[in-house]
Write an enzyme that holds these catalytic residues in place. Structure first.
Site, mmCIF file in Angstrom:
data_model
loop_
_atom_site.group_PDB
_atom_site.id
_atom_site.type_symbol
_atom_site.label_atom_id
_atom_site.label_comp_id
_atom_site.label_asym_id
_atom_site.label_seq_id
_atom_site.Cartn_x
_atom_site.Cartn_y
_atom_site.Cartn_z
ATOM 1 N N CYS A 38 0.828 -1.197 0.000
ATOM 2 C CA CYS A 38 0.000 0.000 0.000
ATOM 3 C C CYS A 38 0.874 1.264 0.000
ATOM 4 O O CYS A 38 1.565 1.521 -0.965
ATOM 5 C CB CYS A 38 -0.970 -0.056 1.174
ATOM 6 S SG CYS A 38 -2.385 1.032 0.982
ATOM 7 N N HIS A 46 -3.308 -5.873 1.127
ATOM 8 C CA HIS A 46 -2.612 -6.031 2.403
ATOM 9 C C HIS A 46 -2.506 -7.492 2.835
ATOM 10 O O HIS A 46 -3.395 -7.982 3.541
ATOM 11 C CB HIS A 46 -3.374 -5.276 3.494
ATOM 12 C CG HIS A 46 -3.267 -3.789 3.395
ATOM 13 N ND1 HIS A 46 -2.322 -3.058 4.078
ATOM 14 C CD2 HIS A 46 -3.981 -2.890 2.678
ATOM 15 C CE1 HIS A 46 -2.467 -1.773 3.799
ATOM 16 N NE2 HIS A 46 -3.465 -1.644 2.953
ATOM 17 N N GLU A 82 -0.729 -8.705 5.108
ATOM 18 C CA GLU A 82 -0.590 -8.784 6.571
ATOM 19 C C GLU A 82 -1.940 -8.727 7.272
ATOM 20 O O GLU A 82 -2.026 -9.022 8.460
ATOM 21 C CB GLU A 82 0.351 -7.676 7.071
ATOM 22 C CG GLU A 82 -0.251 -6.277 7.226
ATOM 23 C CD GLU A 82 -0.433 -5.528 5.909
ATOM 24 O OE1 GLU A 82 -0.186 -6.127 4.848
ATOM 25 O OE2 GLU A 82 -0.842 -4.352 5.957
#
Lengths: 84, 228
Positions: free
Chosen positions: B86, B195, B197
């Site tokens: 990002c 994302h 994560e």
């Protein structure tokens, strides 16, 4: 002392989603004659006189930071001002 | 294996990234402030999402001149795995470690929801544990993820198989050629808007991002751990 105005806009071949939205809004206000809207940034810099050529200096700042030349064009006006 | 999570003023996915590495992946991880001089102590570098310097001027434009970026440049040259997610991706673009630039999303809206991605190249240090063409679900959360590069660059990205992820069911932001993530030519710097994560546990809605981090560990083990 110099007063420098820097204008940064998206390059012509890069679609400008903000400009497109604003053009749509102008059309809906019945300004049908609006052909295109490009949105950009305007920056005002006050720069002290130095040994470096002012134009060279400004161009360098634009290339390095003020504009992303992958998608943006820049132009500038340089005005010399006398400090009282 | 030791990971660094770089923290800029305005990063806000750093804690998620740290959690993914420490608790889900089970590897060592440390936060590194943007003023750091050296990343020699780390095996892989993670640039998290967020709004470094408030996205002033352009996303990533100011962060890319942080002191730590010199060390990141060096780590990239040394071949260490570097992942930018990002805002991290935007910083890598601004720094010239990856080609292209980001525009505002076509819709002009900030979009935050899970999307499906297609793994376009599984022969990389970031994707070796995925199947070629595997469709995975990973959340996005961005207002400027509309990737752009010129035709010549796009051709090069395709020829070298540097496009790693493409949006699958729909393109949420208008990115060129449905690009969601690209890698450098050398193959050790990956930037992606989604994302991973945030997708490391079924409880979070998806664990599809975990294999990305596991792939990095696998790459590192094969390279550095001598087995007898």
């Amino acid at each position: 002392m110099y007063k420098v105005k820097v204008y940064v806009t998206l390059r012509e071949n890069v679609l400008d989603p903000q400009g497109t939205a604003v053009k749509g809004a102008l059309h809906s206000l019945s300004y049908r004659e609006v052909q295109d809207v490009r949105i950009g940034k305007f920056m005002e810099l006050v720069i002290e006189k130095s040994e470096r050529d002012i134009e060279e200096l400004v161009r360098e700042m634009c290339e390095k930071l003020l504009a992303n030349t992958v998608i943006e064009d820049y132009r500038y006006d340089i005005e010399e001002v006398v400090v009282q | 294996m030791k990971f660094a999570v770089i923290v800029f003023p305005g990063s806000n996915c750093d804690v998620d990234m740290y959690h993914a590495i420490k608790d889900e992946l089970g590897e060592e991880v440390e936060y590194v402030w943007h003023t750091a001089d050296s990343l020699d102590a780390f095996d892989a570098i993670l640039l998290p999402g967020g709004f470094s310097y408030g996205d002033y001027l352009r996303s990533g434009a100011i962060a890319r001149f942080s002191n730590v970026m010199k060390a990141i440049q060096q780590a990239a040259e040394e071949g260490k795995p570097i992942l930018g997610v990002c805002n991290g991706f935007q910083i890598l673009l601004e720094a010239g470690l990856l080609p292209g630039a980001m525009r505002r999303n076509n819709s002009l809206k900030f979009i935050c929801r899970p999307v499906t991605l297609r793994v376009e190249n599984n022969e990389t240090m970031f994707t070796s544990l995925y199947e070629q063409g595997e469709v995975i679900t990973i959340p996005i959360a961005h207002g400027e993820g509309n990737y752009y590069c010129d035709e010549e660059t796009l051709q090069k990205l395709m020829d070298n198989r540097q496009i790693i992820f493409r949006y699958h069911d729909e393109n949420p932001n208008g990115s060129l050629d449905n690009i969601a993530g690209i890698m450098n030519e050398k193959g050790n710097v990956l930037g992606m808007m989604p994302h991973p994560e945030r997708a490391v546990d079924a409880l979070l809605g998806s664990a599809d991002g975990l294999k990305l981090f596991q792939s990095i560990v696998k790459y590192w083990r094969v390279k550095h751990v001598v087995t007898s």
